[in-house]
Design an enzyme around this catalytic site. Sequence first.
Site, PDB file in Angstrom:
ATOM      1  N   ASP A  52     -64.852   9.926  -0.587  1.00  0.00           N
ATOM      2  CA  ASP A  52     -64.377   9.502   0.183  1.00  0.00           C
ATOM      3  C   ASP A  52     -65.596   9.479   1.587  1.00  0.00           C
ATOM      4  OD1 ASP A  52     -63.339  11.476   1.401  1.00  0.00           O
ATOM      5  OD2 ASP A  52     -61.978  11.182   1.100  1.00  0.00           O
ATOM      6  N   ASN A  74     -49.343  13.682  -0.515  1.00  0.00           N
ATOM      7  CA  ASN A  74     -48.754  12.035  -1.108  1.00  0.00           C
ATOM      8  C   ASN A  74     -49.219  12.778  -2.732  1.00  0.00           C
ATOM      9  OD1 ASN A  74     -50.807  11.652  -0.137  1.00  0.00           O
ATOM     10  ND2 ASN A  74     -50.039   9.850   0.602  1.00  0.00           N
ATOM     11  N   HIS A 116     -52.485  12.794  -3.207  1.00  0.00           N
ATOM     12  CA  HIS A 116     -53.282  12.185  -3.274  1.00  0.00           C
ATOM     13  C   HIS A 116     -55.180  12.712  -4.093  1.00  0.00           C
ATOM     14  CE1 HIS A 116     -53.845  12.260   1.731  1.00  0.00           C
ATOM     15  NE2 HIS A 116     -55.320  12.730   0.825  1.00  0.00           N
ATOM     16  N   GLU A 158     -54.025   6.700  -3.140  1.00  0.00           N
ATOM     17  CA  GLU A 158     -53.127   6.479  -2.970  1.00  0.00           C
ATOM     18  C   GLU A 158     -51.619   6.651  -3.695  1.00  0.00           C
ATOM     19  OE1 GLU A 158     -52.122   8.456   0.451  1.00  0.00           O
ATOM     20  OE2 GLU A 158     -53.732   7.507   2.400  1.00  0.00           O
TER      21      GLU A 158
END
Length: 245
Positions: free
Chosen positions: A67, A136, A138, A143
Amino acid sequence: MKVIIANNSLEASKMVSDLIKEEIKNKNDSVIGLATGSTPIKVYSNLIENYKNGEIDFSETITFNLDEYIDLEKENKNSYYSFMNKNLFDHINIDKNNTYIPNGNSKDLEKECKDYDRKIDEKGGIDLQLLGIGRNGHIAFNEPGSDFELKTRIVDLSYETIKDNSRNFENIDDMPKKAITMGIASIMKAKKIILLALGESKKDALEKLICGEVDKNLPASILQKHSNVYIIADKEAGGNLTCLD
Ligand code: GLP
């Protein structure tokens, strides 16, 4: 999934760098998927050491990063382009023409995303993909709530990710709120996946990934469906997993 809980982060990072070393030794022109963040830093410094000791030759290796932020200059110290050069590429004999990172400054971001998946396919697909995990759950910048079928695309970062990653920026407003990320479908096509989780803050996400159901609210849980995955953690992250007792 092969789950390995190491005594500490150094041991966990060494296991990961050894797996990458073996991969490249077996196939010089391996296609390796790389991650950023604090987690893989020691893995990369081990690989640099391996290179300096003559144990790995990166001259034919091809890499694809997961990314990159959108609208952050490449030269900015927080871009993933700068991160990779600083933490790995500048110190090994890799041909930088063989290192791919999404261009978050492209004038045509949609095309950039499509071209990225196409380039991975053209190079024969990813042989080994390294992943970290967000608090979280990801992976890359997929996400919670991301569809598992999605490929490389533009995403809005969650508040939690912005808060976590803004620690590297002078203030939270300087932190980009969008990124290009490889999608979960792109990641799942990798022949082998290694997820590294270090530290107490990853404990909950790791517990859900290993012991919970496959759920798009915990994107990493999709790895349960991949046939060749290593989850490597230190004791802080993976010490007391309820389902491994
Ligand atoms: C970042 C990256 C992920 C990384 C994760 C964890 O946002 N996009 O690829 O795995 O968050 O980062 P860290 O290793 O710093 O905890």
